[in-house]
Design an enzyme around this catalytic site. Structure first.
Site, PDB file in Angstrom:
ATOM      1  N   LYS A  35     -16.863 -20.540   9.714  1.00 29.43           N
ATOM      2  CA  LYS A  35     -18.274 -20.909   9.649  1.00 29.43           C
ATOM      3  C   LYS A  35     -18.860 -21.241  11.020  1.00 29.43           C
ATOM      4  O   LYS A  35     -20.051 -20.999  11.276  1.00 29.43           O
ATOM      5  CB  LYS A  35     -18.465 -22.066   8.683  1.00 29.43           C
ATOM      6  CG  LYS A  35     -18.256 -21.689   7.223  1.00 29.43           C
ATOM      7  CD  LYS A  35     -18.510 -22.871   6.309  1.00 29.43           C
ATOM      8  CE  LYS A  35     -18.454 -22.466   4.836  1.00 29.43           C
ATOM      9  NZ  LYS A  35     -17.116 -21.997   4.430  1.00 29.43           N
TER      10      LYS A  35
ATOM     11  N   ARG B 275     -17.028  -8.833   2.224  1.00 39.73           N
ATOM     12  CA  ARG B 275     -16.383  -8.085   1.139  1.00 39.73           C
ATOM     13  C   ARG B 275     -17.412  -7.817   0.055  1.00 39.73           C
ATOM     14  O   ARG B 275     -18.564  -8.231   0.156  1.00 39.73           O
ATOM     15  CB  ARG B 275     -15.236  -8.906   0.540  1.00 39.73           C
ATOM     16  CG  ARG B 275     -15.705 -10.295   0.106  1.00 39.73           C
ATOM     17  CD  ARG B 275     -14.665 -11.064  -0.662  1.00 39.73           C
ATOM     18  NE  ARG B 275     -14.989 -12.470  -0.782  1.00 39.73           N
ATOM     19  CZ  ARG B 275     -15.865 -12.990  -1.640  1.00 39.73           C
ATOM     20  NH1 ARG B 275     -16.543 -12.192  -2.453  1.00 39.73           N
ATOM     21  NH2 ARG B 275     -16.076 -14.289  -1.689  1.00 39.73           N
TER      22      ARG B 275
END
Length: 495
Positions: free
Chosen positions: A115, A291
């Protein structure tokens, strides 16, 4: 790309295989001991046994996946979601083996998988961020001072993770140090990385994500937003597209930001940029998932695109066949994740045998699943049974179809989230679109009887009665039984 190995199991493995089959591509399944009789194993052209039931010794073992490719001659790997789908080390292994990973580059995975590095990349394009720290916390005292500047409540978050792990809400500085230590400990346990950072806690957030697609020629588009605010334990249960609160102007701004985030890492393939939206409809970058998402079907329904086919085309090196201006939203779609969980007991997993399993049918209803009647839900993996998706010309019709589909879905032997889905669809907060990520804690009381609309129940009863009559006169059609013989003849074992 004549043969693809799907490095996953269950409904997502089947979903990928079906699109590959439509493209004339052969498929290879991999399976663990627990999945010997799984539907995805029967459906594939070939199947390779890769080890014990525990995921760490089968689906998470990248070396076994690579060996299965070599054994079968598969030239590409589709990782689905979960397991190895966002593992940069595995992506490099695939490259080094001379194979194609149907997904982004290892570098993009690595940057967006953390992050803090993701925030740093996004900041190059001035993407809105929640006020907080830009680096991992090394000094609790310095972090406490920064928290005071931001203002309590604040959120402590694990840099390497997701799904609510390593996340703590801190209401005031008296408990800051204790919560920091708990967050670090949980992050180490879950991700092997204790790095955490802090940011302002948005008290009434909505979780909005933007689907993006990028090719290897520098073209990136967004496929609009998904509303993912109905969650339990910081994990989604119900998603829809588009969001009921996003205007065309806001959609365009968020879409541009999502494309810029993808551009910051030269992203290729399908990915999702996640934002939080506050009560003032200001949005802030949260993270990027490198993804295919569980909830991708709702985007497919409103755009008419097959995202798996798009992933394969990109991996082949093809250009995107459309520009941003070509893409339009058509209708509305809702997805309910059907988990083997007991909503009345804090959504705890409820493992068992599917004594009855009958899926809904009809216009505007799609079921992505990986089970059939009589099968057991294994304890080793995520307890999701299926994804129930409904589509309508507008949100009202999509909700009505979801209620009808829930009534038709017949599952016995285990507890599921079906009744919870019905509760959400009938709740005024959801119907009006006036909800946030605290929907469950605000409105769902498992001690109270679930609300059932009498008119809706009557309609469902009529539909069920008609189905029962139809069922008694219809011939039973086996599900691709001819494939069962094929995979047994091609079945290989990997020691």
């Amino acid at each position: 790309m004549q043969k693809i190995l799907i490095a996953n199991r269950g409904e997502i493995a089947l979903r990928v295989m079906r699109s590959a089959k439509e493209m004339g591509i052969s498929t290879v399944a991999v399976f663990s001991e627990a999945d010997r009789d799984a539907l995805h194993v029967r459906y594939a052209d070939e199947a390779v046994f890769i080890g014990p039931s525990a995921a760490s010794q089968s689906y998470l073992d990248g070396h076994k996946i690579i060996e299965a490719c070599k054994l079968t001659g598969a030239g590409a790997i589709h990782p689905g979601y979960g397991f190895l789908s966002e593992n940069a080390s595995f992506a490099r292994m695939v490259q080094d083996a001379g194979l194609i990973l149907i997904g982004p580059s290892p570098e993009a995975m690595e940057i967006m998988g953390n992050k803090l590095s993701a925030k740093a990349a996004a900041l190059k394009y001035q993407i809105p961020m929640v006020p907080g720290t830009d680096e991992a916390i090394t000094s609790i005292e310095d972090a406490k001072l920064r928290a005071q500047e931001i203002g309590f409540p604040i959120l402590i978050k694990a840099a390497a993770g997701g799904g609510g792990k390593g996340m703590r809400i801190v209401s005031d500085e008296t408990v800051f140090e204790e919560q920091m230590q708990l967050a670090v400990s949980e992050a180490i346990t879950a991700f092997g990385d204790g790095a955490v950072f802090i940011e302002r806690y948005v008290s009434s957030p909505r979780h909005i994500e933007i689907q993006i697609l990028g090719d290897h020629h520098g073209h990136i588009v967004h496929l609009f937003e998904r509303e993912c605010s109905v969650q339990r334990r910081h994990q989604k249960v119900i998603e829809e597209a588009p969001s009921s609160v996003i205007s065309n102007e806001l959609r365009a701004r968020m879409g541009k930001c999502a494309v810029d985030v993808a551009r910051s890492v030269a992203y290729t393939g399908a990915g999702t940029v996640e934002f939080i939206l506050d009560e003032n409809l200001d949005f802030f970058f949260l993270e990027m998932n490198t993804r295919l998402q569980v909830e991708h079907p709702v985007t497919e329904m409103i755009t008419g695109l097959d995202l798996v086919k798009e992933q394969i085309r990109v991996a082949r090196g093809e250009l995107l066949a459309y520009s941003q201006e070509d893409l339009k939203i058509s209708g509305h779609a809702i997805e309910l994740r059907i988990y083997a969980e007991d909503p009345k007991h804090d959504f705890l997993p409820d493992i068992g045998t599917l004594q009855t399993y009958c899926t809904p049918k009809g216009n505007g209803v799609r079921v992505d699943d990986g089970y059939e009647e009589g099968m057991e839900i294994p304890i080793y993996y995520d307890p999701m049974i299926a994804k129930l998706i409904t589509y309508g010309k507008d949100r009202t019709e999509a909700i009505a179809r979801m209620l009808r589909a829930i009534e038709e879905y017949d599952i016995t032997g285990i507890q599921t989230t079906l009744n919870f889905g019905r509760f959400v669809m009938q709740h005024s907060a959801f119907i009006t679109g006036n909800f946030d990520t605290h929907f469950v804690s605000k409105y769902y009381n498992p001690e109270e009887p679930e609300e059932i609309d009498e008119e809706e129940a009557l309609i469902a009863a009529i539909v069920a009665l008609k189905q029962l009559k139809d069922k008694n006169t219809a011939a039973l059609i086996p599900v691709k039984t001819e494939l069962q013989n094929n995979w047994y003849s091609n079945r290989k074992k990997l020691n």
